[in-house]
Write an enzyme that holds these catalytic residues in place. Structure first.
Site, mmCIF file in Angstrom:
data_model
loop_
_atom_site.group_PDB
_atom_site.id
_atom_site.type_symbol
_atom_site.label_atom_id
_atom_site.label_comp_id
_atom_site.label_asym_id
_atom_site.label_seq_id
_atom_site.Cartn_x
_atom_site.Cartn_y
_atom_site.Cartn_z
ATOM 1 N N ASP A 91 0.786 -1.225 0.000
ATOM 2 C CA ASP A 91 0.000 0.000 0.000
ATOM 3 C C ASP A 91 0.821 1.279 0.000
ATOM 4 O O ASP A 91 0.267 2.354 0.178
ATOM 5 C CB ASP A 91 -0.897 0.035 1.254
ATOM 6 C CG ASP A 91 -1.948 -1.063 1.220
ATOM 7 O OD1 ASP A 91 -2.317 -1.564 2.289
ATOM 8 O OD2 ASP A 91 -2.384 -1.403 0.103
ATOM 9 N N LYS A 111 3.798 1.812 -4.905
ATOM 10 C CA LYS A 111 4.737 1.417 -5.964
ATOM 11 C C LYS A 111 4.128 1.613 -7.341
ATOM 12 O O LYS A 111 4.778 2.147 -8.257
ATOM 13 C CB LYS A 111 5.118 -0.060 -5.804
ATOM 14 C CG LYS A 111 5.895 -0.358 -4.551
ATOM 15 C CD LYS A 111 6.334 -1.802 -4.511
ATOM 16 C CE LYS A 111 5.180 -2.734 -4.231
ATOM 17 N NZ LYS A 111 5.566 -4.138 -4.268
ATOM 18 N N THR A 112 2.871 1.176 -7.484
ATOM 19 C CA THR A 112 2.238 1.280 -8.798
ATOM 20 C C THR A 112 2.011 2.735 -9.175
ATOM 21 O O THR A 112 2.225 3.135 -10.329
ATOM 22 C CB THR A 112 0.900 0.516 -8.796
ATOM 23 O OG1 THR A 112 1.116 -0.767 -8.234
ATOM 24 C CG2 THR A 112 0.373 0.360 -10.194
ATOM 25 N N HIS A 165 8.568 -12.733 -2.796
ATOM 26 C CA HIS A 165 9.928 -13.236 -2.765
ATOM 27 C C HIS A 165 10.090 -14.428 -3.694
ATOM 28 O O HIS A 165 10.932 -14.419 -4.589
ATOM 29 C CB HIS A 165 10.255 -13.628 -1.311
ATOM 30 C CG HIS A 165 11.662 -14.001 -1.085
ATOM 31 N ND1 HIS A 165 12.470 -13.389 -0.174
ATOM 32 C CD2 HIS A 165 12.428 -14.955 -1.664
ATOM 33 C CE1 HIS A 165 13.655 -13.944 -0.184
ATOM 34 N NE2 HIS A 165 13.661 -14.902 -1.067
#
Lengths: 455, 318
Positions: free
Chosen positions: A64, A67-68, A127
Site C-alpha cells: 500500500d 509502488k504502482t 519473494h
C-alpha cells in the site's frame, strides 16, 4: 578512387558478357587488384556506435505504499518530456493474475527512457515469485527503488524486502519516500534516519544511499510543486547518476561459447560464436574445452562479417579459424578460451526452480542423486542433482540451491541458464552460480558418485 | 521584594521560553520520538500523536499506544478483510500422544518470512497444543477436532490475550490481511497409538515444533521392537499427497502409478521399489489416520478458474 571505380565497372560488365571475355580480365588476381570492397578500404573495424545504455530496474516495498502509483507517475512525467509512453495505473495494475490474488503481480514490464538510458521496469510483489522469475530469466534487477510511505515509515517486512535485494545481488538501491504531503518535516527526518540505519543493517552504505522525497500521487496528477512531478524528475536524475552503466568486461582472458562450426575447404575448421568477455587477438594461444576434452590450438584467423580482423572484443560475433583442428573434435557446447585461463569442471553449484504440477512439472518431490538430462543453449549432457545436506527433499514449486554433477567436464559460466528435462518435458529451470572442483565419476556412472558436502 | 521576584520570574520565564523553543530541546523531543518508535515499533505518526497527547511522557504515551494498537488493529483488520491471503505457513507441534497442525495465511511471502509472523504462528500453534491437551475428550483410538478461523480466534495465547486480538495487532503492524485459517488437534487415547508430524521444508534440527509450506499429521500403531519409521511415512504423505488411506477390499490401484491417490498403493517415496502397503507390512505398521495441509489450498480451491501462469518464457530462452 574514381579511376579505380571506372575500371572496376568495366571489368565487371565485360565479365558478365559471355560472348567476349578476354582471359586476363577474368583472372582472379587481376580483378581483385581493382576490387572495390568498401570494407577493405575502410579503416580497421570499429565497435558498433554506442547504443543508448540499458538498465533493469524495479520497485520493492509494501503493497500500500504506492509502488504502482510511482511507476505510473514516472511514465507520465517522461511522456511529457517526449521520451516514453504513458502507462496508466490501471494498465500496470492489471495483469492476468491480478484479480485472483488481489495484489499487483506485474506480468507486464514497463519501459521508459531518460536522456541517458533506457529502463526496463518491473515490480517485485513476492519473494518466491521474484526468485522464480529471475531463475527462468524472465526478470532481472540491476537496481531497485525502495518505496516507503512517510506516514507509515518502514514496516516490519521492509527488512524482508532488503533481504531479498541483498540475496539477489542488487547493488544499487534508491529510496523514494512517498506520501510526504501527509506528514510534517520532523517525521520525514525520522523516516530518513530509520531507513538509513536499516540499509546499513543489510550491508548497504546507509549514509550514501540516495533518498528522494515526494508524492507519487501528486506527480501523477501533474502537480508541479516541489513534491510533485519535480520529485519524479529528481528521482530519475538520481537513478541516472547513481547506477553506473554496465561495462563489457574487456580485462579478463577471452571466452567464447561455440554456437556453430564448419569446414572451409583449403583452410580448415572455423568456429562461430559471440565473445562473452575479453579481447581475442590473431595468433593467440587458445584451448577448446568441453565434454571432458581440452584441445590446445591457435587462432589463425578471426573474421567479423566475413572479413578478417586483427582483434575482436567482447560482444562481437565472430568466426575463428582454428589451427590444426578437426571438425569432429568440435561440438556445440564447447568453449574457446584463452590458454590456461580456465579449468574444466563437472561439479557446480546452481539455483534451481522445480516447475509446479500446474505448470507441467513433476508431481512427486525429488531427492539427492536425481539424474536426468541437462539442457543449456543447444547442447545437453547427463547430470545428477544433489540437494544441500540440510534439505530432505524438494517439492515441485520449490526453489533452492543444489549441486550439479555432470557426466563429463565442461565450462559453464556464472549465470548460465539451463533446464532439466525428463522424457523431453521440462521439469526444472536454473542458473549456474559457482564452479567447484571436479569430482570423480567412476566408470561413467553418475549414480555411483560419492557426494561429500557435509562439512 | 515583590518587584524583584516579579522581574526575576519574568527573566526565568523568558529563559525557559527560549529553552523550549530552542534547537536542543526540539532535538530532545525528536529523540524521544525516535526512542518511542524504536521501543514500540508503532508507526511514526502514531508515536508522535501519543507524545503530543501526553506531554512527552514516554511511559504514558506507550501505554496509550498499546491500548490504541488493539483498536487500530481491529480497524485495519476490518478494512483489509476482503483481500486474498494465500501466502503464509503451516506449522506442527506434537508429542507422543498429541499433535496439532495449524495454517496461518497472509498476503505476501515477505510477511510470511518476517519474525513477527513466525512469532504469531508459534503462539497459535502453542495455543492449539494446549487445547489438545486439556479439552479433547477421549473417544475411540484418536480424538480429532478441526478448528475453523472463528474457533481459533477464541483460543487464548500464553499472554492471556485471545488469538483474534493477537491477529488484529499483527494486521495493524504489517498493514496486510492475515487469517488464522484452520487447525487440526489430535489426541491419542491409548498407549499403543503414536502421533508424529512432518513439515516441508524440514527444520535442520529435529524438534517438536516446525513450520513450512506443507505439513502433515499421522496417527499409527507400531510395536516398539521395530524401527520407528512414522516420520518417514509422514514425509511420504507430504510429498505424494494421497487423498485417502485406501481399503484393500474396496479400492483398486490406479492405472498410472504416477496418478495414484490411495496411500496404500502409492510407491514409497524413499524407496520406490516398494509400495506403501508392502512397507507397512514389512515394518508392522498400522495407519489409523492422517491429515495433510498445503498452505493456501483452501482459498485456491475456492477461486474460480485460476490458472497459474505457465513458464513458457523458459522455452523461448533456450
Amino acid at each position: 578512387m574514381t579511376g579505380r571505380l571506372i575500371i572496376h565497372c568495366i571489368i565487371r560488365n565485360i565479365s558478365h558478357n559471355s560472348t567476349f571475355t578476354p582471359k586476363f580480365l577474368t583472372n582472379y588476381k587481376f580483378a581483385s587488384a581493382f576490387s572495390l570492397e568498401v570494407r577493405n578500404l575502410s579503416t580497421k573495424h570499429k565497435p558498433k556506435p554506442l547504443e543508448k545504455k540499458h538498465c533493469n530496474i524495479g520497485t520493492i516495498g509494501h503493497v500500500d505504499h504506492g509502488k504502482t502509483t510511482l511507476t505510473a507517475a514516472i511514465t507520465k512525467v517522461l511522456s511529457k518530456d517526449g521520451n516514453s509512453k504513458y502507462v496508466s495505473y490501471d494498465e500496470i495494475d492489471k495483469a492476468p493474475e491480478e484479480k485472483a490474488r488481489g495484489i499487483t503481480i506485474n506480468a507486464a514490464h514497463v519501459g521508459y527512457s531518460t536522456k541517458n538510458r533506457h529502463y526496463a521496469h518491473t515490480d517485485c510483489p513476492g519473494h518466491a515469485d521474484y526468485i522464480r522469475n529471475m531463475i527462468s530469466g524472465a526478470s532481472q534487477m540491476d537496481a531497485a527503488i525502495l518505496v516507503v510511505a512517510a506516514n507509515d515509515g518502514p514496516m516490519p517486512q521492509t527488512r524482508e524486502h532488503l533481504l531479498l535485494a541483498k540475496q539477489v545481488g542488487i547493488k544499487y538501491i534508491i529510496v523514494y519516500v512517498n506520501k510526504v504531503d501527509l506528514v510534517g518535516s520532523d517525521i520525514i527526518e525520522l523516516v530518513e534516519i530509520e531507513m538509513r540505519e536499516m540499509l546499513s543493517d543489510f550491508g548497504y552504505n546507509g549514509s550514501t544511499v540516495p533518498m528522494v522525497f515526494g508524492s507519487a500521487l501528486k506527480a501523477l496528477n501533474e502537480d508541479e510543486s516541489e513534491i510533485g512531478a519535480p520529485s519524479i524528475r529528481k528521482l530519475l536524475d538520481t537513478i541516472d547518476k547513481y547506477v553506473p552503466p554496465i561495462i563489457r568486461d574487456l580485462e579478463s582472458p577471452f571466452l567464447m561459447p561455440i554456437d556453430n562450426a564448419f569446414t572451409v575447404p583449403g583452410r580448415g575448421t572455423v568456429v562461430v560464436g559471440t565473445i562473452k568477455r575479453g579481447i581475442m587477438k590473431k595468433n593467440d594461444e587458445a584451448e577448446l574445452m568441453g565434454f571432458g576434452f581440452n584441445t590446445k590450438t591457435t587462432l589463425s584467423d578471426i573474421q567479423i562479417f566475413r572479413s578478417s580482423v586483427l582483434e575482436a572484443l567482447a560482444g562481437d560475433n565472430v568466426g575463428v579459424l582454428l589451427r590444426g583442428m578437426k571438425i569432429r573434435a568440435v561440438e556445440t557446447g564447447m568453449l574457446l578460451c584463452a590458454a590456461k585461463s580456465i579449468k574444466l569442471s563437472n561439479h557446480y553449484k546452481a539455483k534451481i526452480y522445480f516447475l509446479s504440477r500446474s505448470e507441467g512439472g513433476r508431481k512427486k518431490p525429488i531427492f539427492s542423486k536425481y539424474s536426468q538430462q541437462m539442457f543449456s543453449g543447444t547442447w545437453n549432457i547427463a547430470c545428477r542433482i544433489d540437494l544441500e545436506p540440510t534439505m530432505d527433499m524438494m517439492m515441485p514449486g520449490d526453489h533452492g540451491e543444489v549441486y550439479l554433477t555432470l557426466l563429463e567436464g565442461m565450462v559453464m559460466t556464472e549465470g548460465q541458464p539451463f533446464t532439466i528435462r525428463e522424457n523431453n518435458v521440462t521439469v526444472a529451470t536454473g542458473i549456474v552460480t559457482e564452479t567447484l572442483s571436479s569430482i570423480d565419476v567412476p566408470n561413467g556412472k553418475l549414480g555411483k558418485v560419492v557426494f561429500k558436502h557435509d562439512l | 521584594m515583590k518587584q524583584k521576584i516579579k522581574s526575576f520570574s519574568m527573566m526565568i520565564f523568558q529563559l525557559v521560553r527560549n529553552f523550549h523553543a530552542s534547537h536542543c530541546y526540539r532535538a530532545a523531543e525528536s529523540s524521544l520520538l525516535a526512542k518511542l518508535r524504536k521501543k514500540t515499533g508503532y508507526t511514526i505518526a502514531n508515536c508522535k500523536k501519543a507524545l503530543e497527547m501526553h506531554n512527552n511522557d514516554t511511559d504514558k504515551a506507550e501505554a496509550w499506544l498499546n491500548d490504541q494498537a488493539q483498536a487500530m488493529g481491529w480497524a485495519k483488520a476490518t478494512k483489509l478483510a476482503g483481500r486474498k491471503a494465500l501466502q503464509g505457513l503451516v506449522a506442527v507441534k506434537f508429542d507422543k500422544n498429541h499433535g496439532v497442525l495449524v495454517e496461518v495465511n497472509c498476503e505476501t511471502d515477505f510477511v510470511a518470512k518476517n519474525d513477527k509472523f513466525h512469532k504469531m504462528l508459534e503462539d497459535t500453534t502453542l495455543a492449539c497444543y494446549k487445547f489438545a491437551h486439556t479439552n479433547l475428550k477421549s473417544k475411540g483410538p484418536i480424538t480429532k477436532l478441526e478448528l475453523d478461523s472463528e474457533q481459533l480466534g477464541n483460543l487464548s495465547s500464553d499472554g492471556g490475550k485471545k488469538l483474534s486480538e493477537v491477529l488484529a495487532l499483527f494486521i495493524g503492524s504489517v498493514g496486510e490481511n492475515a487469517v488464522l485459517r484452520r487447525a487440526e488437534c489430535w489426541k491419542a487415547n491409548s498407549d499403543d497409538v503414536k502421533i508424529t508430524a512432518y513439515t516441508h521444508p524440514a527444520p535442520t534440527t529435529a524438534s517438536d515444533y516446525s513450520s513450512g509450506k506443507y505439513g502433515a499429521l499421522l496417527a499409527y500403531k507400531q510395536p516398539n521392537d521395530v524401527e520407528d519409521i512414522g516420520k518417514q511415512i509422514c514425509q511420504h504423505i507430504v510429498g505424494c499427497a494421497p487423498r485417502k488411506i485406501g481399503d484393500k477390499k474396496k479400492d483398486k490401484p490406479a492405472e498410472n502409478s504416477d496418478d495414484e491417490t490411495c496411500l496404500i498403493y502409492q510407491e514409497y517415496l524413499l524407496d520406490p521399489s516398494y509400495t506403501i502397503e508392502e512397507v507397512l507390512e514389512n515394518n508392522k505398521i498400522e495407519i489409523l489416520d492422517y491429515i495433510r495441509f498445503s498452505c493456501g489450498e483452501v482459498e485456491e480451491e475456492n477461486m474460480p478458474g485460476v490458472e497459474k501462469q505457465p513458464l513458457d518464457t523458459v522455452q523461448t530462452l533456450q
